[in-house]
Write a protein that holds these residues in place. Structure first.
Motif, PDB file in Angstrom:
ATOM      1  N   SER A  30       0.804  -1.443  -0.219  1.00  0.00           N
ATOM      2  CA  SER A  30      -0.527  -0.069  -0.295  1.00  0.00           C
ATOM      3  C   SER A  30       0.974   1.208   0.030  1.00  0.00           C
ATOM      4  O   SER A  30       0.385   2.611  -0.222  1.00  0.00           O
ATOM      5  N   SER A  31       2.158   0.748   0.184  1.00  0.00           N
ATOM      6  CA  SER A  31       3.019   2.662   0.149  1.00  0.00           C
ATOM      7  C   SER A  31       3.176   2.757  -1.465  1.00  0.00           C
ATOM      8  O   SER A  31       4.291   3.631  -1.606  1.00  0.00           O
ATOM      9  N   TYR A  32       3.289   1.343  -1.968  1.00  0.00           N
ATOM     10  CA  TYR A  32       3.290   2.180  -3.557  1.00  0.00           C
ATOM     11  C   TYR A  32       1.976   2.340  -4.762  1.00  0.00           C
ATOM     12  O   TYR A  32       1.654   2.080  -4.378  1.00  0.00           O
ATOM     13  N   LYS A  33       2.834   3.589  -5.316  1.00  0.00           N
ATOM     14  CA  LYS A  33       1.725   3.521  -6.660  1.00  0.00           C
ATOM     15  C   LYS A  33       1.731   2.420  -7.602  1.00  0.00           C
ATOM     16  O   LYS A  33       3.438   2.006  -7.615  1.00  0.00           O
ATOM     17  N   GLY A  52      -3.455   4.950  -7.781  1.00  0.00           N
ATOM     18  CA  GLY A  52      -2.257   5.846  -6.430  1.00  0.00           C
ATOM     19  C   GLY A  52      -2.504   5.192  -5.651  1.00  0.00           C
ATOM     20  O   GLY A  52      -3.108   3.695  -4.972  1.00  0.00           O
ATOM     21  N   ARG A  53      -1.931   5.187  -3.832  1.00  0.00           N
ATOM     22  CA  ARG A  53      -1.465   4.306  -3.064  1.00  0.00           C
ATOM     23  C   ARG A  53      -3.246   3.906  -2.723  1.00  0.00           C
ATOM     24  O   ARG A  53      -2.797   2.113  -2.061  1.00  0.00           O
ATOM     25  N   SER A  54      -3.532   4.571  -2.321  1.00  0.00           N
ATOM     26  CA  SER A  54      -5.119   4.384  -2.344  1.00  0.00           C
ATOM     27  C   SER A  54      -6.329   3.782  -3.209  1.00  0.00           C
ATOM     28  O   SER A  54      -7.205   2.702  -2.781  1.00  0.00           O
ATOM     29  N   GLY A  55      -5.484   3.624  -4.180  1.00  0.00           N
ATOM     30  CA  GLY A  55      -6.557   3.178  -5.175  1.00  0.00           C
ATOM     31  C   GLY A  55      -7.644   4.509  -5.624  1.00  0.00           C
ATOM     32  O   GLY A  55      -8.298   4.145  -6.780  1.00  0.00           O
ATOM     33  N   ASN A  74      -5.600  -3.578  -2.013  1.00  0.00           N
ATOM     34  CA  ASN A  74      -4.276  -3.763  -1.418  1.00  0.00           C
ATOM     35  C   ASN A  74      -4.589  -5.041  -0.203  1.00  0.00           C
ATOM     36  O   ASN A  74      -3.483  -5.434   0.273  1.00  0.00           O
ATOM     37  N   ALA A  75      -5.752  -5.415   0.406  1.00  0.00           N
ATOM     38  CA  ALA A  75      -5.534  -6.520   0.822  1.00  0.00           C
ATOM     39  C   ALA A  75      -5.083  -7.306   0.617  1.00  0.00           C
ATOM     40  O   ALA A  75      -4.570  -8.303   1.684  1.00  0.00           O
TER      41      ALA A  75
END
Length: 125
Positions: A30-33, A52-55, A74-75
Motif C-alpha cells: 500500500s506504500s507504492y503507486k 495511487g496508493r489508496s486506489g 491492498n488487502a
C-alpha cells in the motif's frame, strides 16, 4: 522491496476483453503507486494506466481511456487492469511496476523502481 508477477495475458479477437492481474509480494504494497506499461515490438515502452496508493486516484493514457479500468486491492496486494474493446494496436507485452514516490509523475517509467516480467497480450483483427 517488492516483487511483481503479472498474469492474465493471452490471445483475443478485436473487440474482446482481457483482465490482467499484478500480484505483489512484501508487506508494504500500500506504500507504492502501481502503473501498467506496454511495449510493442520495435517500439518504446508506453504508459497505459496507474493507480495511487489508496486506489482513489487513477490515470490513463488517452489511447485506452474509456476502454481500460485499473483497480487495486491492498488487502490482497493485487492490481487489476480490465481491458475491453480491445484493438489490434493494443498488442504488446504488458508490465506492472511499483513506485514509492507519490510526487513523481505517474505516467513516467522513471517513477517506478520495481517491475514485473511482463505478460503478452495479442489482439487479432
Amino acid at each position: 522491496q517488492v516483487q511483481l508477477v503479472e498474469s492474465g495475458g493471452g490471445l483475443v479477437q478485436a473487440g474482446g476483453s482481457l483482465r490482467l492481474s499484478c500480484a505483489a509480494s512484501g508487506r508494504t504494497f500500500s506504500s507504492y503507486k502501481i502503473g501498467w506499461f506496454r511495449q510493442a515490438p520495435g517500439k518504446e515502452r508506453d504508459f497505459v494506466a496507474a493507480v495511487g496508493r489508496s486506489g482513489v486516484y487513477t490515470y490513463y493514457a488517452d489511447s485506452v481511456r474509456g476502454r481500460f479500468t485499473i483497480s487495486r486491492d491492498n488487502a490482497k496486494s493485487t492490481v487489476s487492469l480490465q481491458m475491453s474493446s480491445l484493438k489490434p494496436e493494443d498488442t504488446a507485452v504488458y508490465s506492472c511496476a511499483a513506485g514509492p514516490r507519490e510526487n513523481y509523475p505517474y505516467t513516467a517509467s522513471r517513477s517506478y523502481d520495481y517491475w514485473g516480467q511482463g505478460t503478452q497480450v495479442t489482439v487479432s483483427s
